[in-house]
Write a protein that holds these residues in place. Structure first.
Motif, short mmCIF file in Angstrom:
data_model
loop_
_atom_site.label_atom_id
_atom_site.label_comp_id
_atom_site.label_asym_id
_atom_site.label_seq_id
_atom_site.Cartn_x
_atom_site.Cartn_y
_atom_site.Cartn_z
N ASP A 127 -2.05 1.49 4.61
CA ASP A 127 -2.45 2.44 5.65
C ASP A 127 -3.20 1.69 6.76
OD1 ASP A 127 -3.52 4.48 7.21
OD2 ASP A 127 -3.99 5.75 5.49
N PRO A 128 -2.68 1.69 7.99
CA PRO A 128 -3.35 0.95 9.07
C PRO A 128 -4.73 1.48 9.43
CG PRO A 128 -1.58 2.32 9.95
CD PRO A 128 -1.45 2.35 8.45
N ARG A 129 -5.04 2.69 9.00
CA ARG A 129 -6.36 3.26 9.29
C ARG A 129 -7.45 2.70 8.38
NH1 ARG A 129 -4.68 9.36 8.43
NH2 ARG A 129 -3.98 8.30 6.53
N ARG A 130 -7.03 1.91 7.39
CA ARG A 130 -8.00 1.38 6.43
C ARG A 130 -8.32 -0.09 6.70
NH1 ARG A 130 -7.04 2.76 0.39
NH2 ARG A 130 -9.12 1.85 0.44
N ALA A 131 -8.45 -0.42 7.97
CA ALA A 131 -8.86 -1.78 8.34
C ALA A 131 -10.34 -1.96 8.03
CB ALA A 131 -8.60 -2.01 9.82
N PRO A 132 -10.77 -3.16 7.65
CA PRO A 132 -9.99 -4.39 7.53
C PRO A 132 -9.37 -4.60 6.14
CG PRO A 132 -12.29 -4.92 7.24
CD PRO A 132 -12.22 -3.42 7.49
N ASP A 133 -9.63 -3.68 5.20
CA ASP A 133 -9.12 -3.88 3.83
C ASP A 133 -7.60 -3.97 3.77
OD1 ASP A 133 -11.74 -3.74 3.04
OD2 ASP A 133 -11.64 -1.69 2.31
N CYS A 134 -6.92 -3.31 4.71
CA CYS A 134 -5.46 -3.28 4.66
C CYS A 134 -4.85 -4.67 4.86
CB CYS A 134 -4.92 -2.29 5.68
SG CYS A 134 -5.40 -2.62 7.38
N TYR A 135 -5.53 -5.55 5.59
CA TYR A 135 -4.97 -6.90 5.82
C TYR A 135 -4.94 -7.71 4.53
CZ TYR A 135 -6.06 -5.39 10.56
OH TYR A 135 -6.15 -4.67 11.71
N ALA A 136 -6.00 -7.61 3.76
CA ALA A 136 -6.03 -8.30 2.46
C ALA A 136 -5.00 -7.71 1.51
CB ALA A 136 -7.43 -8.22 1.85
N GLU A 137 -4.77 -6.40 1.61
CA GLU A 137 -3.79 -5.75 0.74
C GLU A 137 -2.38 -6.22 1.05
OE1 GLU A 137 -2.50 -3.03 -2.32
OE2 GLU A 137 -4.29 -4.22 -1.87
N VAL A 138 -2.07 -6.47 2.31
CA VAL A 138 -0.76 -7.00 2.69
C VAL A 138 -0.52 -8.33 2.00
CG1 VAL A 138 0.53 -8.04 4.59
CG2 VAL A 138 -0.54 -5.81 4.90
N GLU A 139 -1.47 -9.23 2.08
CA GLU A 139 -1.33 -10.54 1.46
C GLU A 139 -1.24 -10.42 -0.06
OE1 GLU A 139 -0.96 -14.59 0.92
OE2 GLU A 139 -0.75 -13.38 2.74
N ARG A 140 -2.07 -9.57 -0.64
CA ARG A 140 -2.08 -9.40 -2.09
C ARG A 140 -0.72 -8.89 -2.60
NH1 ARG A 140 -3.11 -5.85 -6.33
NH2 ARG A 140 -2.88 -4.03 -4.98
N CYS A 141 -0.17 -7.89 -1.92
CA CYS A 141 1.10 -7.31 -2.35
C CYS A 141 2.26 -8.28 -2.18
CB CYS A 141 1.37 -6.02 -1.58
SG CYS A 141 0.28 -4.65 -2.05
N ALA A 142 2.23 -9.06 -1.12
CA ALA A 142 3.28 -10.05 -0.91
C ALA A 142 3.27 -11.10 -2.02
CB ALA A 142 3.12 -10.72 0.46
N VAL A 143 2.10 -11.57 -2.36
CA VAL A 143 1.97 -12.58 -3.42
C VAL A 143 2.35 -11.99 -4.78
CG1 VAL A 143 0.30 -14.00 -4.68
CG2 VAL A 143 0.24 -13.93 -2.18
N ALA A 144 2.03 -10.70 -4.99
CA ALA A 144 2.28 -10.06 -6.29
C ALA A 144 3.76 -9.78 -6.54
CB ALA A 144 1.49 -8.76 -6.38
N GLY A 145 4.59 -9.83 -5.49
CA GLY A 145 6.02 -9.65 -5.70
C GLY A 145 6.66 -8.45 -5.04
N CYS A 146 5.94 -7.75 -4.16
CA CYS A 146 6.56 -6.64 -3.44
C CYS A 146 7.67 -7.18 -2.53
CB CYS A 146 5.53 -5.87 -2.62
SG CYS A 146 4.41 -4.88 -3.65
N VAL A 147 8.72 -6.39 -2.36
CA VAL A 147 9.88 -6.86 -1.60
C VAL A 147 9.92 -6.30 -0.18
CG1 VAL A 147 11.21 -7.13 -3.72
CG2 VAL A 147 11.39 -4.99 -2.42
#
Length: 199
Positions: A127-147
């Motif tokens: 959710d873009p409204r949840r900055a700045p936490d959303c930026y770390a979540e993008v990186e975390r999900c990419a590393v975890a294997g989201c496609v």
């Protein structure tokens, strides 16, 4: 090329690429049955045109799972899997209603679900409204294997012309993963194109 590389990794629990050369695939969005992308036909089976009756495998890129308070529909993951089996859907990209409506823990539920069911591919919701936490979540999900990343603005109620969304798209762009955005209204697709063009 002849590869649809959803996730190319030999690590346990990660997804392998789907080969269009070996398995012709029809990619369709459950919510947009008029829009379909066809993989190329394998030459060894007779060229680009096949007769009626030729079996194709279907991948649904528009599924979700969880609970939606506004409806009494059964949206559990078990129901999704049963419907896929009943309709001959080979695989699906899926995202969490919990991640869309409540918190990022829903992405962990999606990853766990897809590790258990290899015909499901995890899509992260941020959710873009949840900055700045959303930026770390993008990186975390990419590393975890989201496609891919899904932005369910139809549930979250924010406009495309949103600076926070543009900043988040920059973060997603660094992961090199695709983005799925709901664009139902006239002008939405154009607005998204302009936004992406500035990244």
């Amino acid at each position: 090329g002849s590869e649809m590389c959803i996730r190319d990794s030999a690590e346990p629990g990660r997804h392998r690429p789907l080969s269009l050369a070996a398995d012709p695939v029809r990619v369709c969005d459950r919510d947009r049955p008029d829009v379909q992308l066809f993989g190329r036909w394998p030459a060894r089976r007779g060229g680009p045109v096949r007769p009626i009756g030729y079996t194709m495998h279907v991948i649904d890129i528009g599924t979700h799972h969880g609970v939606r308070p506004a409806t009494d529909q059964d949206l559990r993951a078990e129901t999704l899997l049963r419907i896929m089996a009943h309709n001959g859907v080979r695989a699906a990209l899926t995202w969490s209603l919990k991640a869309a409506q409540y918190d990022f823990a829903g992405n962990d539920e999606t990853l766990a679900l897809c590790r258990t069911h290899p015909n499901l591919y995890p899509v992260a919701v941020v959710d873009p409204r949840r900055a700045p936490d959303c930026y770390a979540e993008v990186e975390r999900c990419a590393v975890a294997g989201c496609v891919a990343f899904r932005f369910p603005r139809e549930l979250q109620g924010w406009p495309i012309a949103n600076q926070a969304f543009q900043h988040l798209l920059r973060a997603v762009e660094r992961t090199r993963l695709p983005v799925i955005v709901h664009v139902p209204a006239a002008g939405d697709a154009t607005a998204l194109l302009h936004l992406v063009g500035d990244i």
